[in-house]
Scaffold this motif. Structure first.
Motif, PDB file in Angstrom:
ATOM      1  N   ILE A 106     -14.197  16.459  -9.132  1.00 31.53           N
ATOM      2  CA  ILE A 106     -14.541  15.315  -8.266  1.00 31.53           C
ATOM      3  C   ILE A 106     -13.463  15.148  -7.192  1.00 31.53           C
ATOM      4  N   PRO A 107     -13.819  15.186  -5.904  1.00 30.86           N
ATOM      5  CA  PRO A 107     -12.824  15.028  -4.840  1.00 30.86           C
ATOM      6  C   PRO A 107     -12.156  13.656  -4.904  1.00 30.86           C
ATOM      7  N   MET A 108     -10.883  13.619  -4.557  1.00 33.11           N
ATOM      8  CA  MET A 108     -10.155  12.355  -4.590  1.00 33.11           C
ATOM      9  C   MET A 108     -10.717  11.352  -3.580  1.00 33.11           C
ATOM     10  N   MET A 109     -11.225  11.850  -2.459  1.00 32.54           N
ATOM     11  CA  MET A 109     -11.800  10.948  -1.461  1.00 32.54           C
ATOM     12  C   MET A 109     -13.004  10.201  -2.026  1.00 32.54           C
ATOM     13  N   ALA A 110     -13.736  10.840  -2.941  1.00 33.33           N
ATOM     14  CA  ALA A 110     -14.893  10.184  -3.542  1.00 33.33           C
ATOM     15  C   ALA A 110     -14.471   9.092  -4.512  1.00 33.33           C
ATOM     16  N   LEU A 111     -13.243   9.192  -5.030  1.00 33.81           N
ATOM     17  CA  LEU A 111     -12.770   8.216  -6.009  1.00 33.81           C
ATOM     18  C   LEU A 111     -12.067   7.022  -5.367  1.00 33.81           C
ATOM     19  N   ILE A 112     -11.682   7.155  -4.111  1.00 40.21           N
ATOM     20  CA  ILE A 112     -10.934   6.074  -3.465  1.00 40.21           C
ATOM     21  C   ILE A 112     -11.712   4.762  -3.455  1.00 40.21           C
ATOM     22  N   PRO A 113     -13.003   4.727  -3.041  1.00 39.61           N
ATOM     23  CA  PRO A 113     -13.731   3.443  -3.081  1.00 39.61           C
ATOM     24  C   PRO A 113     -13.810   2.859  -4.489  1.00 39.61           C
ATOM     25  N   LEU A 114     -13.974   3.729  -5.491  1.00 41.98           N
ATOM     26  CA  LEU A 114     -14.059   3.253  -6.874  1.00 41.98           C
ATOM     27  C   LEU A 114     -12.734   2.655  -7.331  1.00 41.98           C
ATOM     28  N   PHE A 115     -11.629   3.294  -6.981  1.00 43.87           N
ATOM     29  CA  PHE A 115     -10.310   2.787  -7.365  1.00 43.87           C
ATOM     30  C   PHE A 115     -10.004   1.475  -6.646  1.00 43.87           C
ATOM     31  N   ILE A 116     -10.442   1.357  -5.394  1.00 37.58           N
ATOM     32  CA  ILE A 116     -10.251   0.094  -4.669  1.00 37.58           C
ATOM     33  C   ILE A 116     -11.049  -1.018  -5.340  1.00 37.58           C
ATOM     34  N   LEU A 117     -12.273  -0.699  -5.790  1.00 36.67           N
ATOM     35  CA  LEU A 117     -13.106  -1.684  -6.492  1.00 36.67           C
ATOM     36  C   LEU A 117     -12.441  -2.125  -7.788  1.00 36.67           C
ATOM     37  N   TRP A 118     -11.854  -1.191  -8.522  1.00 39.47           N
ATOM     38  CA  TRP A 118     -11.235  -1.497  -9.809  1.00 39.47           C
ATOM     39  C   TRP A 118      -9.871  -2.164  -9.662  1.00 39.47           C
ATOM     40  N   LEU A 119      -9.054  -1.655  -8.744  1.00 40.60           N
ATOM     41  CA  LEU A 119      -7.642  -2.047  -8.688  1.00 40.60           C
ATOM     42  C   LEU A 119      -7.261  -2.814  -7.426  1.00 40.60           C
ATOM     43  N   GLY A 120      -8.217  -2.991  -6.506  1.00 42.50           N
ATOM     44  CA  GLY A 120      -7.876  -3.663  -5.268  1.00 42.50           C
ATOM     45  C   GLY A 120      -7.215  -2.700  -4.297  1.00 42.50           C
ATOM     46  N   ILE A 121      -6.623  -3.255  -3.231  1.00 41.54           N
ATOM     47  CA  ILE A 121      -6.015  -2.410  -2.200  1.00 41.54           C
ATOM     48  C   ILE A 121      -4.494  -2.434  -2.280  1.00 41.54           C
ATOM     49  N   GLY A 122      -3.963  -2.914  -3.388  1.00 43.64           N
ATOM     50  CA  GLY A 122      -2.519  -2.986  -3.549  1.00 43.64           C
ATOM     51  C   GLY A 122      -1.903  -1.655  -3.941  1.00 43.64           C
ATOM     52  N   GLU A 123      -0.641  -1.710  -4.340  1.00 41.57           N
ATOM     53  CA  GLU A 123       0.102  -0.502  -4.680  1.00 41.57           C
ATOM     54  C   GLU A 123      -0.458   0.192  -5.912  1.00 41.57           C
ATOM     55  N   SER A 124      -0.987  -0.584  -6.870  1.00 37.19           N
ATOM     56  CA  SER A 124      -1.487   0.023  -8.102  1.00 37.19           C
ATOM     57  C   SER A 124      -2.616   1.009  -7.817  1.00 37.19           C
ATOM     58  N   CYS A 125      -3.446   0.725  -6.836  1.00 38.77           N
ATOM     59  CA  CYS A 125      -4.542   1.621  -6.480  1.00 38.77           C
ATOM     60  C   CYS A 125      -3.998   2.945  -5.958  1.00 38.77           C
ATOM     61  N   LYS A 126      -3.025   2.888  -5.082  1.00 42.93           N
ATOM     62  CA  LYS A 126      -2.458   4.108  -4.492  1.00 42.93           C
ATOM     63  C   LYS A 126      -1.717   4.926  -5.542  1.00 42.93           C
ATOM     64  N   ILE A 127      -0.946   4.249  -6.391  1.00 47.16           N
ATOM     65  CA  ILE A 127      -0.199   4.956  -7.437  1.00 47.16           C
ATOM     66  C   ILE A 127      -1.159   5.642  -8.402  1.00 47.16           C
ATOM     67  N   ALA A 128      -2.253   4.970  -8.752  1.00 48.20           N
ATOM     68  CA  ALA A 128      -3.236   5.560  -9.666  1.00 48.20           C
ATOM     69  C   ALA A 128      -3.887   6.791  -9.057  1.00 48.20           C
ATOM     70  N   LEU A 129      -4.221   6.733  -7.782  1.00 43.00           N
ATOM     71  CA  LEU A 129      -4.819   7.888  -7.115  1.00 43.00           C
ATOM     72  C   LEU A 129      -3.863   9.073  -7.086  1.00 43.00           C
ATOM     73  N   ILE A 130      -2.613   8.803  -6.761  1.00 43.67           N
ATOM     74  CA  ILE A 130      -1.607   9.872  -6.713  1.00 43.67           C
ATOM     75  C   ILE A 130      -1.392  10.462  -8.101  1.00 43.67           C
ATOM     76  N   ALA A 131      -1.311   9.588  -9.101  1.00 47.61           N
ATOM     77  CA  ALA A 131      -1.110  10.055 -10.477  1.00 47.61           C
ATOM     78  C   ALA A 131      -2.259  10.951 -10.922  1.00 47.61           C
ATOM     79  N   LEU A 132      -3.490  10.534 -10.641  1.00 47.78           N
ATOM     80  CA  LEU A 132      -4.642  11.337 -11.037  1.00 47.78           C
ATOM     81  C   LEU A 132      -4.688  12.658 -10.271  1.00 47.78           C
ATOM     82  N   GLY A 133      -4.358  12.605  -8.975  1.00 47.06           N
ATOM     83  CA  GLY A 133      -4.378  13.829  -8.178  1.00 47.06           C
ATOM     84  C   GLY A 133      -3.391  14.871  -8.667  1.00 47.06           C
ATOM     85  N   SER A 134      -2.197  14.434  -9.059  1.00 51.47           N
ATOM     86  CA  SER A 134      -1.180  15.374  -9.540  1.00 51.47           C
ATOM     87  C   SER A 134      -1.396  15.759 -10.997  1.00 51.47           C
TER      88      SER A 134
END
Length: 256
Positions: A106-134
């Motif tokens: 699953i491309p990370m770009m496809a998960l960004i809207p879902l992570f924003i829905l779950w975690l908002g647009i704060g730092e936790s969303c970005k950290i979670a995306l980076i963690a999952l990507g790596s």
């Protein structure tokens, strides 16, 4: 002789980048390019100097690097831990392998809207995306490294009746270390790409935010500075990790 080889290697590696810069400069001077779409080299360098002088470029890079390091730490630790369990225990591998096979493509770009829905647009969303990507690169390379341990070494430990933790520390991890470090290098590259994508979607600082803001204001010179900054920082990160790899794997003579 070694100095000549080193010089030849440096010249060869710089030949194409220098040629591209020369062609870019000549095309800009002769007005062969539409500078509303692609700024001249001189304009790009001037913009880069202005961004460096006012500190905004390094500020945005620093913010992005901070996010990358935090997310990568989480993803790397999780990848090594879960990968070790999957590599050591076949039932756990069988249980989780199908989940990994489904989620990993699953491309990370496809998960960004879902992570924003779950975690908002704060730092936790970005950290979670980076963690999952790596996470994925570290996980797969750890599994491969653990499962590639020479069976003869394991037979020796069985004969000597070594404890499980001793076998893990003295046999599995040293043998799997080259693959794990390769996974860490790949994971860091993915983490750097993920932070830029995440910042372009929702951020007020960072390299991705700088690119998005420049695009909205139609500032191609700032866009080019941001793109080159991403590439140079990514190259620097990989070189640092490569040096660490050579220090840690001092017994290996293989070229990387």
């Amino acid at each position: 002789m070694k100095k000549r080889k080193l010089l030849a290697k440096i010249v060869t590696s710089l030949l194409i980048p220098v040629l591209i810069l020369v062609v870019w400069h000549v095309a800009g001077v002769q007005n062969k390019i539409n500078q509303a779409l692609l700024p001249s080299l001189n304009q790009t360098l001037e913009t880069a100097w202005n961004l460096i002088s006012d500190g905004s470029l390094f500020t945005n890079i620093g913010v992005s690097l901070g996010r990358v390091l935090r997310g990568f730490a989480v993803g790397a630790v999780a990848g090594i831990a879960i990968g070790t369990l999957m590599g050591l225990h076949q039932p756990i591998y069988n249980l989780l392998n199908s989940v990994v096979a489904i989620l990993r493509p699953i491309p990370m770009m496809a998960l960004i809207p879902l992570f924003i829905l779950w975690l908002g647009i704060g730092e936790s969303c970005k950290i979670a995306l980076i963690a999952l990507g790596s996470f994925w690169s570290v996980l797969l390379n750890t599994i491969y490294g653990i499962q590639s341990v020479d069976p003869k070494l394991l037979e020796v430990t069985t004969v000597l009746e070594k404890k499980r933790w001793v076998v893990l520390a003295k046999v599995y991890l040293p043998a799997a270390l080259p693959a794990i470090i390769t996974g860490l290098r790949l994971g860091m590259g993915t983490a750097w790409a993920c932070v830029v994508a995440a910042e372009m979607m929702a951020a007020s600082k960072g390299v991705g935010y700088m690119l998005m803001f420049a695009r909205e204001l139609s500032q191609p010179d700032k866009l080019m500075v941001g793109v080159f900054s991403i590439g140079l920082v990514g190259l620097l990160i990989d070189k640092v990790l490569l040096l660490i790899q050579k220090k840690v794997l001092w017994w290996s003579t293989a070229e990387t």
